[in-house]
Design a protein around this motif. Structure first.
Motif, PDB file in Angstrom:
ATOM      1  N   HIS A  64     -71.449  41.120   1.021  1.00 21.28           N
ATOM      2  CA  HIS A  64     -71.735  42.352   1.377  1.00 21.28           C
ATOM      3  C   HIS A  64     -71.326  43.452   0.337  1.00 21.28           C
ATOM      4  O   HIS A  64     -70.010  43.534   0.252  1.00 21.28           O
ATOM      5  CB  HIS A  64     -71.288  42.732   2.841  1.00 21.28           C
ATOM      6  CG  HIS A  64     -72.055  41.829   3.873  1.00 21.28           C
ATOM      7  ND1 HIS A  64     -71.347  41.194   5.091  1.00 21.28           N
ATOM      8  CD2 HIS A  64     -73.282  41.370   3.859  1.00 21.28           C
ATOM      9  CE1 HIS A  64     -72.164  40.561   5.632  1.00 21.28           C
ATOM     10  NE2 HIS A  64     -73.422  40.483   4.767  1.00 21.28           N
ATOM     11  N   GLU A  67     -68.245  45.953   1.074  1.00 22.56           N
ATOM     12  CA  GLU A  67     -66.875  45.433   1.343  1.00 22.56           C
ATOM     13  C   GLU A  67     -65.892  44.944   0.331  1.00 22.56           C
ATOM     14  O   GLU A  67     -66.394  43.943  -0.304  1.00 22.56           O
ATOM     15  CB  GLU A  67     -67.015  44.277   2.329  1.00 22.56           C
ATOM     16  CG  GLU A  67     -67.881  44.583   3.637  1.00 22.56           C
ATOM     17  CD  GLU A  67     -68.231  43.551   4.519  1.00 22.56           C
ATOM     18  OE1 GLU A  67     -67.746  42.441   4.357  1.00 22.56           O
ATOM     19  OE2 GLU A  67     -69.294  43.699   5.113  1.00 22.56           O
ATOM     20  N   HIS A 159     -64.946  38.908   3.451  1.00 15.23           N
ATOM     21  CA  HIS A 159     -65.751  39.986   3.864  1.00 15.23           C
ATOM     22  C   HIS A 159     -64.407  40.818   4.051  1.00 15.23           C
ATOM     23  O   HIS A 159     -63.116  40.746   4.195  1.00 15.23           O
ATOM     24  CB  HIS A 159     -66.504  39.571   4.979  1.00 15.23           C
ATOM     25  CG  HIS A 159     -67.570  38.756   4.625  1.00 15.23           C
ATOM     26  ND1 HIS A 159     -69.123  39.493   4.581  1.00 15.23           N
ATOM     27  CD2 HIS A 159     -67.656  37.629   4.338  1.00 15.23           C
ATOM     28  CE1 HIS A 159     -69.742  38.706   4.279  1.00 15.23           C
ATOM     29  NE2 HIS A 159     -69.121  37.444   3.877  1.00 15.23           N
TER      30      HIS A 159
HETATM   31 ZN    ZN Z   1     -69.348  41.179   5.380  1.00 17.78          ZN
END
Ligand code: ZN
Length: 314
Positions: A64, A67, A159
């Motif tokens: 992601h 992040e 994450h």
């Molecule tokens: Zn994430």
């Protein structure tokens, strides 16, 4: 490391090669930029082949792209491992999984880099949830790279969380003792800093706490049943199925801690963070988790399971 190092992350990464890291291009992003893997640690191929006793630790950051902490922490860790005694431990990292979107996010970040600005990063695709689907060339490259390993003993997908009521991780693997060892190492960092380890998952995704702050990993199917999306499967599921690692870990390092959000429903946590991102006035006190603490937590998380496994071999 400084937040601002996000602007020169690739240069910092490539520089580690001079000090012994092995950097390879494993594929290209959607915008034809190289995706890199990095190998550090014990590079004695003879011993690895002979005894098969080297532990293989694999970590991916940036699935992601908004992040950012895992990506900074891994690049920093590569430099540290280059000059550390890493006998019998091989580390293989993809520090920046979604480089095109990370670049968009970094471009948005003006100095000084503040918590509200980090909370407002918008460029993100769910490379994690759609890891097994063929929609992202980044995932295909990482999958092909993962398939080249003879085995994987420990796997991480790194994450981050926005401001949260406390700290939490998702974990799985064959050894509950290893999870206990990692949980203990993390608690040792958290106690003097008074960082709470959560008793249950504030997102509601995981239903079970193994240790304070350590929850079972929800599957894509479980996540899909809670919203209307149709995730294909995560990198964690992909690696778990193929390699059955001793330890699997997902970090969710928060940018800050707000104890007042304890027991708050996820909607309230989300709206609190939305207000923070907009620099709106908020009615609950919170504390930023400084960058060095965030990095320390991620690096201990990645290193602890290897330490545990080496101890077992003795
Ligand atoms: Zn994430």
């Amino acid at each position: 490391m400084k937040w601002n190092d996000l602007k020169q992350l690739e240069a910092l990464l490539l520089k580690t090669e001079k000090h012994g890291a092995i950097i390879k291009e494993i594929g290209r992003s959607g915008q034809q930029q190289p995706i890199y893997s990095v190998t550090v640690g014990d590079k004695n191929p003879n011993r690895a082949a002979r005894s098969g006793a080297d532990r293989i630790i694999v970590a991916i950051a940036g699935m992601h792209a908004s992040e950012v902490i895992g990506q900074l922490a891994l690049v920093d860790l590569i430099s540290k491992l280059n000059s550390a005694n890493t006998k019998r431990l091989q580390y293989h990292f993809v520090p920046v999984a979604d480089r095109d979107l990370l670049a968009e996010n970094v471009q948005q970040l003006s100095e000084p880099i503040t918590l509200p600005k980090l909370l407002s990063l918008k460029s993100v695709r769910d490379l994690e949830g759609y890891f097994i689907a063929n929609c992202y060339p980044e995932c295909e490259a990482i999958r092909q790279w993962l398939e080249t390993f003879p085995r994987i003993d420990t796997f991480f997908s790194l994450h981050a969380a926005p401001v949260a009521p406390g700290l939490f991780f998702y974990v799985a693997g064959k050894s509950n003792d290893c999870i206990a060892f990692v949980a203990d190492r993390i608690a040792t960092i958290c106690q003097p800093l008074k960082i709470p380890l959560l008793e249950f998952d504030p997102t509601g995704d995981s239903q079970k706490a193994l240790f304070p702050g350590f929850f079972t990993i929800p599957t894509a199917v479980e996540l899909n049943s809670r919203d209307d999306r149709d995730r294909s499967g995560t990198s964690i599921e992909f690696v778990a199925k193929k390699f059955q690692p001793t330890f699997i870990g997902v970090s969710e390092i928060p940018l800050g801690i707000c104890r007042g959000l304890h027991n708050a429903p996820i909607e309230k946590i989300e709206s609190f963070n939305k207000q923070l991102a907009q620099n709106a006035k908020i009615n609950l006190p919170y504390q930023e988790l400084d960058l060095s603490t965030q990095i320390e937590l991620i690096q201990e998380f990645v290193l602890a399971s290897g330490k545990y496994q080496l101890k077992q071999d003795r």
